[in-house]
Design an enzyme around this catalytic site. Structure first.
Site, mmCIF file in Angstrom:
data_model
loop_
_atom_site.group_PDB
_atom_site.id
_atom_site.type_symbol
_atom_site.label_atom_id
_atom_site.label_comp_id
_atom_site.label_asym_id
_atom_site.label_seq_id
_atom_site.Cartn_x
_atom_site.Cartn_y
_atom_site.Cartn_z
ATOM 1 C CE LYS A 50 23.187 59.629 48.792
ATOM 2 N NZ LYS A 50 21.985 59.909 49.621
ATOM 3 C CB SER A 53 23.509 59.658 52.927
ATOM 4 O OG SER A 53 22.290 59.615 52.196
ATOM 5 C CB SER A 85 19.990 61.921 52.867
ATOM 6 O OG SER A 85 20.275 61.161 54.021
#
Length: 409
Positions: free
Chosen positions: A4, A79, A103
């Site tokens: 990420k 996210s 997320s």
């Protein structure tokens, strides 16, 4: 595997989707990146995120919009949406993300992959920090980092690499020894199944997926219940989660925005106990308010401890719907989520994610079916605190029973 974008990797940009930091390049790897490299991982690159990680979609002005691989007109979630989309599309077998509002779990649900939100404090997060903040060893309330994969077994493998205290702090004194899974056979599990929340309806596609998991458990001989007096109050849990989340997020708001919150919160009717009111009140919590909310959280944690003497896991939705169409309205309070043709406040869909997040419980997201439109639908398996191997093992057994990841055509 992929990582990420919000994790520091020496020599690569870490922007958190903020244009003002598009050129920020950290000099040191995040602790989790170091652990991955030491374990032999080959890092293909970084995956997209929303602005400051504050959305359940994944778009920003630097890298644009990440689409759902199953339907490019829909979000992959956020996210950690870039990581989920990469996994579903075949960019590596593993990824790592983070979770404070679902997320990890929401992108897994939307993209048909697996993810695990670890017990709060189980996985060190140093170096998962917005630029240009220093990478210091600290734990942000509610927030965790965790693994994502295309199989439950790989999810377990990656957690074994990630888990453990930061060597700069607790790791000086503590070694990690996670308990074994409570059971090795599906028939031995005791599972509480939930598909209704008092504050928001569950869409038909998600309800069908939850029931599919429940039916598979029953057929395998597991003990399945739909109600328990031991379950902590879902309305109070959602309110507490919302208050603690907004208290956390609003701490970094600009002064003018924070003053607007204070003005709006002061104008609330004392009888207004809805989630919108909880967001406003939580955003301007005093330290005294936060301590009171944290004390109520401890009561919920004790309630969960009691529940897990009777059950091994709780199976429930992650969000009320499959992946929704892209919605880039810059005013999140104006967005709506469509649940079987009826519009609801966008932020209210976080109540299911908060069920595990507020008390710091582990939760494993698994693929559990398809919607009538062919979109993936996931279910989360919430387990006892620091017994992460229990929901992970249950995920492995269910993968063998109901199937798992399928690549989008």
């Amino acid at each position: 595997m992929t990582v990420k974008e919000s994790y520091n990797i020496a020599g690569l940009p870490t922007t958190w989707g903020m244009p003002t930091h598009r050129d920020y390049v950290p000099a040191e790897d995040a602790v989790q990146v170091s652990r991955l490299k030491a374990a032999g991982a080959v890092l293909l690159g970084k995956t997209n995120v929303p602005f400051m990680l504050r959305d359940i979609q994944s778009f920003n002005e630097i890298y644009g919009t990440t689409n759902n691989p199953w339907d490019h007109g829909r979000t992959p979630g956020g996210s950690s949406g870039g990581s989920a989309a990469a996994l579903a599309s075949g960019f590596g077998a593993l990824s790592i993300g983070s979770d404070i509002g679902g997320s990890l779990r929401t992108p897994a649900h939307f993209c048909g992959i697996y993810a695990h939100k670890p017990t709060y404090g189980l996985v060190a997060s140093r170096g998962h920090v917005p630029p240009p903040a220093p990478a210091l060893p600290s734990d942000r309330d509610l927030a965790v980092v965790g693994p994502m994969a295309r199989t439950a077994r790989d999810l377990t493998l990656l957690l074994e690499v990630m888990a453990g205290p930061d060597p700069l702090t607790l790791g000086v004194a503590f070694d990690l020894t996670l308990p074994a899974a409570r059971h090795e056979r599906l028939c031995d599990f005791r599972v509480l199944v939930l598909d209704e929340h008092p504050l928001i309806p569950t869409g038909s596609a998600v309800r069908t997926a939850v029931n599919r998991v429940a039916d598979a458990l029953v057929v395998a001989g597991a003990r399945v219940e739909r109600h328990s007096p031991l379950l902590p109050d879902l309305t109070e849990a959602a309110t507490l989660y919302t208050q603690l989340l907004l208290s956390n997020l609003a701490a970094s708001y600009p002064a003018d925005r924070y003053e607007q919150l204070r003005t709006h919160a002061a104008g609330l009717n004392a009888d207004d106990q809805g989630l919108d009111a909880a967001r406003l009140r939580g955003g301007v919590f005093s330290h005294r308010d936060w301590i009171e909310a944290n004390n109520r959280r401890e009561l919920h944690r004790h309630g969960w401890r009691q529940l897990f003497t009777e059950f091994d896991a709780v199976a429930c939705p992650i969000t009320p719907t499959p992946a929704f169409p892209h919605d880039h309205n810059p005013q999140p309070e104006e967005r709506r989520i469509d649940i079987d043709g009826v519009a609801y406040p966008f932020g209210d869909q976080l109540v299911w994610a908060g069920l595990a997040t507020m008390p710091g419980l582990p939760s494993t997201a698994i693929p559990a079916g398809r919607s009538p439109e062919g979109l993936p639908v996931g279910v989360q398996l919430i387990g006892p605190v620091f017994e992460d191997r229990t929901p992970l093992r249950l995920a492995e057994l269910l993968e063998q029973t109901i199937g798992g990841f399928q690549a989008p055509k």
